[in-house]
Motif scaffolding. Structure first.
Motif, PDB file in Angstrom:
ATOM      1  N   ARG A   1       0.986  -1.276  -0.110  1.00  0.00           N
ATOM      2  CA  ARG A   1       0.274   0.219   0.272  1.00  0.00           C
ATOM      3  C   ARG A   1       0.880   1.397   0.333  1.00  0.00           C
ATOM      4  O   ARG A   1       1.653   1.012   0.431  1.00  0.00           O
ATOM      5  CB  ARG A   1      -0.926  -0.265   1.746  1.00  0.00           C
ATOM      6  N   THR A   2       0.584   2.387  -1.116  1.00  0.00           N
ATOM      7  CA  THR A   2       1.273   3.585  -0.865  1.00  0.00           C
ATOM      8  C   THR A   2       0.149   5.055  -0.209  1.00  0.00           C
ATOM      9  O   THR A   2       0.610   6.150  -0.574  1.00  0.00           O
ATOM     10  CB  THR A   2       1.513   3.459  -2.181  1.00  0.00           C
ATOM     11  N   ASP A   3      -1.315   4.853   0.215  1.00  0.00           N
ATOM     12  CA  ASP A   3      -1.942   5.559   0.299  1.00  0.00           C
ATOM     13  C   ASP A   3      -1.989   5.977   1.917  1.00  0.00           C
ATOM     14  O   ASP A   3      -2.196   7.026   2.309  1.00  0.00           O
ATOM     15  CB  ASP A   3      -3.463   4.844  -0.002  1.00  0.00           C
ATOM     16  N   LEU A   4      -0.967   5.308   2.469  1.00  0.00           N
ATOM     17  CA  LEU A   4      -1.195   5.574   3.953  1.00  0.00           C
ATOM     18  C   LEU A   4       0.325   6.946   4.335  1.00  0.00           C
ATOM     19  O   LEU A   4       0.048   7.024   5.286  1.00  0.00           O
ATOM     20  CB  LEU A   4      -0.761   4.170   5.192  1.00  0.00           C
ATOM     21  N   GLY A   5       1.180   7.307   2.945  1.00  0.00           N
ATOM     22  CA  GLY A   5       1.869   8.292   3.644  1.00  0.00           C
ATOM     23  C   GLY A   5       2.371   7.463   4.606  1.00  0.00           C
ATOM     24  O   GLY A   5       3.481   6.827   4.500  1.00  0.00           O
ATOM     25  N   ASP A   6       3.692   8.299   4.912  1.00  0.00           N
ATOM     26  CA  ASP A   6       4.790   7.942   5.870  1.00  0.00           C
ATOM     27  C   ASP A   6       4.690   7.931   6.811  1.00  0.00           C
ATOM     28  O   ASP A   6       4.525   9.497   7.648  1.00  0.00           O
ATOM     29  CB  ASP A   6       5.841   9.553   5.903  1.00  0.00           C
ATOM     30  N   LEU A   7       3.898   7.212   7.303  1.00  0.00           N
ATOM     31  CA  LEU A   7       3.828   6.759   8.942  1.00  0.00           C
ATOM     32  C   LEU A   7       4.864   6.942   9.487  1.00  0.00           C
ATOM     33  O   LEU A   7       5.797   6.199   9.786  1.00  0.00           O
ATOM     34  CB  LEU A   7       2.262   5.404   8.846  1.00  0.00           C
ATOM     35  N   PRO A   8       4.096   7.516  10.841  1.00  0.00           N
ATOM     36  CA  PRO A   8       5.277   6.734  12.064  1.00  0.00           C
ATOM     37  C   PRO A   8       5.737   5.940  12.587  1.00  0.00           C
ATOM     38  O   PRO A   8       4.815   5.445  12.597  1.00  0.00           O
ATOM     39  CB  PRO A   8       4.663   8.504  12.962  1.00  0.00           C
ATOM     40  N   ASN A   9       6.906   5.646  13.129  1.00  0.00           N
ATOM     41  CA  ASN A   9       7.157   4.191  13.368  1.00  0.00           C
ATOM     42  C   ASN A   9       5.875   3.909  14.426  1.00  0.00           C
ATOM     43  O   ASN A   9       5.317   4.463  15.622  1.00  0.00           O
ATOM     44  CB  ASN A   9       8.538   4.175  14.573  1.00  0.00           C
ATOM     45  N   TYR A  10       5.741   3.260  14.468  1.00  0.00           N
ATOM     46  CA  TYR A  10       3.960   2.130  15.254  1.00  0.00           C
ATOM     47  C   TYR A  10       3.929   2.365  16.638  1.00  0.00           C
ATOM     48  O   TYR A  10       3.394   2.556  17.254  1.00  0.00           O
ATOM     49  CB  TYR A  10       3.493   0.755  14.406  1.00  0.00           C
ATOM     50  N   ARG A  11       5.596   2.793  16.925  1.00  0.00           N
ATOM     51  CA  ARG A  11       5.661   2.197  18.892  1.00  0.00           C
ATOM     52  C   ARG A  11       5.615   3.968  19.286  1.00  0.00           C
ATOM     53  O   ARG A  11       5.248   3.988  20.941  1.00  0.00           O
ATOM     54  CB  ARG A  11       7.478   2.128  19.402  1.00  0.00           C
ATOM     55  N   THR A  12       5.643   4.821  18.410  1.00  0.00           N
ATOM     56  CA  THR A  12       4.833   6.081  18.988  1.00  0.00           C
ATOM     57  C   THR A  12       3.924   6.033  19.231  1.00  0.00           C
ATOM     58  O   THR A  12       3.344   7.319  19.883  1.00  0.00           O
ATOM     59  CB  THR A  12       4.757   7.079  17.632  1.00  0.00           C
ATOM     60  N   HIS A  13       3.036   5.504  18.509  1.00  0.00           N
ATOM     61  CA  HIS A  13       0.852   5.298  19.236  1.00  0.00           C
ATOM     62  C   HIS A  13       1.314   4.574  20.966  1.00  0.00           C
ATOM     63  O   HIS A  13       0.095   4.323  21.124  1.00  0.00           O
ATOM     64  CB  HIS A  13       0.247   4.198  18.687  1.00  0.00           C
ATOM     65  N   ARG A  14       2.092   4.121  21.226  1.00  0.00           N
ATOM     66  CA  ARG A  14       2.303   3.492  22.379  1.00  0.00           C
ATOM     67  C   ARG A  14       1.188   4.187  24.043  1.00  0.00           C
ATOM     68  O   ARG A  14       0.351   3.964  24.616  1.00  0.00           O
ATOM     69  CB  ARG A  14       3.472   3.381  23.170  1.00  0.00           C
ATOM     70  N   HIS A  15       1.476   6.433  23.644  1.00  0.00           N
ATOM     71  CA  HIS A  15       1.027   6.481  24.661  1.00  0.00           C
ATOM     72  C   HIS A  15      -0.671   7.098  24.614  1.00  0.00           C
ATOM     73  O   HIS A  15      -1.372   6.950  24.817  1.00  0.00           O
ATOM     74  CB  HIS A  15       1.711   8.006  24.968  1.00  0.00           C
ATOM     75  N   ARG A  16      -0.696   7.290  22.958  1.00  0.00           N
ATOM     76  CA  ARG A  16      -2.110   7.209  22.771  1.00  0.00           C
ATOM     77  C   ARG A  16      -2.610   5.615  23.103  1.00  0.00           C
ATOM     78  O   ARG A  16      -3.820   5.769  23.502  1.00  0.00           O
ATOM     79  CB  ARG A  16      -2.391   7.353  21.020  1.00  0.00           C
ATOM     80  N   LEU A  17      -2.629   4.545  23.116  1.00  0.00           N
ATOM     81  CA  LEU A  17      -3.372   3.926  22.594  1.00  0.00           C
ATOM     82  C   LEU A  17      -2.864   3.627  24.735  1.00  0.00           C
ATOM     83  O   LEU A  17      -4.443   2.406  24.854  1.00  0.00           O
ATOM     84  CB  LEU A  17      -2.660   2.598  21.968  1.00  0.00           C
ATOM     85  N   TYR A  18      -2.441   3.660  25.166  1.00  0.00           N
ATOM     86  CA  TYR A  18      -2.621   3.589  26.550  1.00  0.00           C
ATOM     87  C   TYR A  18      -3.460   4.449  27.173  1.00  0.00           C
ATOM     88  O   TYR A  18      -4.415   3.848  28.483  1.00  0.00           O
ATOM     89  CB  TYR A  18      -0.980   4.169  27.577  1.00  0.00           C
TER      90      TYR A  18
END
Length: 503
Positions: free
Chosen positions: A425-442
């Motif tokens: 897929r090329t439509d997701l843009g430059d996603l940040p490293n998935y680990r940066t979502h840790r605080h949001r998910l918590y």
């Protein structure tokens, strides 16, 4: 609004395909679909297995020799863990499948699991203006209708089209089974729709238009009056040329709008549609020789020419039309469950425009791709068998080498883009490293592990992919969750549904 010819809808959700037109993948279509960009397909036609409990095989010596597939299903044939995943992604589809298991058995359950997870992805890749046609028969068609309702929404069901695929069939103990069905859904209220009409053959025209005028043109007399409703009526009830329609409780009604008025305006009486008065229109028609004065009867008739007949709009029963059942032997490849090109022509012409992207995720002998290529659409296909590549190349190369639409299209050099690896897929843009979502998910999960449902401190929580990247998952926020370290190690490379089923 729906029904507008060739309409488009520019919404931000649309994306460009991340693959080239003319691509055919071999292998399971699920990871290929998962790798396609959101909203990049205009039309999907699929002719999947029907759950017919049969084994299909092309005869030796045919062009499709070697093509075969088993259309009988058990839970060993699918990733049964995906059923659990449906409980989260689409509870309505999960309930339909569970009901099918209760009513029909595990074979139907496994077949619908197979179809459901793929239909979810098909819906994702369709544009907001897109359509989907699912070809089936009565073996599983009723369950598939419920599943499509759950996936696409009852509101967006348009038709269950009946196609009479044979003239007769001997099925002892029951009525002959000669019909297939096409379940037609759209993605929303604004979908691509082109009015396609069924042309009449010479015999039908001769029967419908039995008279011939002095110029050799076929016509039929048609009524120029209508019933009178209430008092008044102005000019429409007044006598014209000695004919008193009011005495028979009728009114004059020469055409002012509609396809025949358009024909008269364009070809016979320039400016006809601009004529306002009823008697003035009658005078113009009479002066042009379009009025048949009676030797018997009460009033004159209108000449309605066969040349103006555009044919009937397509109906939801395709009943023994020329070229759709007894298609030529040259077209037949011996491929199991092959469909005629003319049938696909109707679908593609109606629900897409030139340049649109057409996808067949069970492309088989490539009939949909051939039809799309003829109609100047972009196309792509997926099939389990590598034979599909050979048939695509042979059929389209041969087709392009013939004279079509008055011009010669070079053939013999066509080669589909044959791939085995799913697209990325090329439509997701430059996603940040998935680990940066840790605080949001918590915060969203309120510190509770999505596996064992226990509250943990932030430091022992790990970001995890619900659908692993090796199985088509992405770093998109919707595919991420927090697990405690213990659950994350236990889950490993499984999908969340697989892991939960193993606990």
């Amino acid at each position: 609004m729906p029904g507008a010819s060739g309409q488009t809808c520019k919404l931000s959700r649309m994306a460009k395909p991340n693959f080239a037109s003319g691509t055919v993948w071999t292998g399971d279509n699920l990871p290929v679909l998962r790798g396609m960009n959101d909203a990049c397909i205009d039309l999907i036609y699929l002719d999947p297995p029907f759950n017919s409990n049969r084994h299909y095989e092309a005869p030796i010596g045919s062009k499709a020799a070697g093509a075969s597939f088993k259309d009988a299903w058990t839970l060993d044939d699918v990733d049964v863990y995906e059923h659990g995943e449906l409980a989260d992604r689409n509870p309505a589809a999960y309930s339909v499948i569970e009901a099918a298991r209760q009513a029909h058995g595990k074979g139907m359950q496994s077949y619908l699991i197979f179809m459901a997870v793929r239909l979810i992805e098909m819906r994702r890749v369709l544009k907001p203006t897109g359509s989907i046609y699912l070809h089936c028969d009565d073996a599983a068609g009723h369950y598939l209708k419920l599943l499509m309702d759950a996936e696409f929404g009852v509101r967006f069901f348009r038709n269950a089209i009946t196609w009479r695929r044979a003239v007769s069939h001997n099925d002892p103990g029951r009525y002959g089974r000669i019909s297939d069905y096409l379940l037609f859904y759209t993605m929303g209220d604004n979908w691509t729709w082109n009015v396609v009409r069924q042309e009449q053959d010479a015999g039908q025209i001769e029967k419908s238009y039995p008279r011939i005028d002095e110029k050799g043109r076929r016509f039929r007399p048609d009524n120029m009056t209508g019933p009178k409703h209430g008092a008044g009526g102005g000019e429409s009830v007044q006598e014209w040329r000695g004919y008193d329609v009011a005495s028979r409780n009728r009114v004059w009604s020469p055409p002012k709008t509609g396809t025949y008025a358009d024909y008269v305006d364009r070809h016979l009486i320039p400016g006809y549609k601009a004529i306002e008065g009823v008697h003035a229109r009658l005078d113009a028609l009479d002066a042009a020789g379009l009025v048949v004065h009676p030797t018997t009867g009460f009033w004159p008739s209108l000449k309605r020419y066969a040349d103006a007949d555009l044919g009937k709009p397509l109906q939801d029963i395709i009943f023994n039309p020329t070229g759709l059942t007894n298609y030529s032997g040259a077209e037949r490849l011996g491929y199991p469950t092959q469909k005629p090109v003319a049938l696909l022509n109707r679908i593609i012409r109606t629900s897409s425009n030139k340049g649109d992207m057409v996808l067949d995720p069970f492309c088989g002998c490539a009939t949909a791709l051939v039809a799309a290529d003829r109609l100047d659409r972009q196309w792509a296909g997926i099939d389990l068998s590598p034979l599909a590549i050979k048939l695509v190349n042979e059929r389209i190369a041969s087709d392009r080498a013939t004279k079509r639409r008055g011009r010669h299209i070079g053939g013999g050099l066509f080669r589909a883009i044959a791939l085995e690896t799913p697209p990325k897929r090329t439509d997701l843009g430059d996603l940040p490293n998935y680990r940066t979502h840790r605080h949001r998910l918590y915060g969203e999960q309120e510190g509770v592990c999505n596996g064992c449902e226990t509250h943990f401190p932030f430091r022992v929580m790990d970001v995890d992919h619900m659908l692993p990247r090796v199985k088509g998952g992405t770093d998109h926020p919707d595919n991420l969750q927090l697990l405690c370290s213990g659950c994350n190690r236990s889950k490993g490379g499984k999908t969340m549904a697989e892991w939960r089923a193993s606990q």
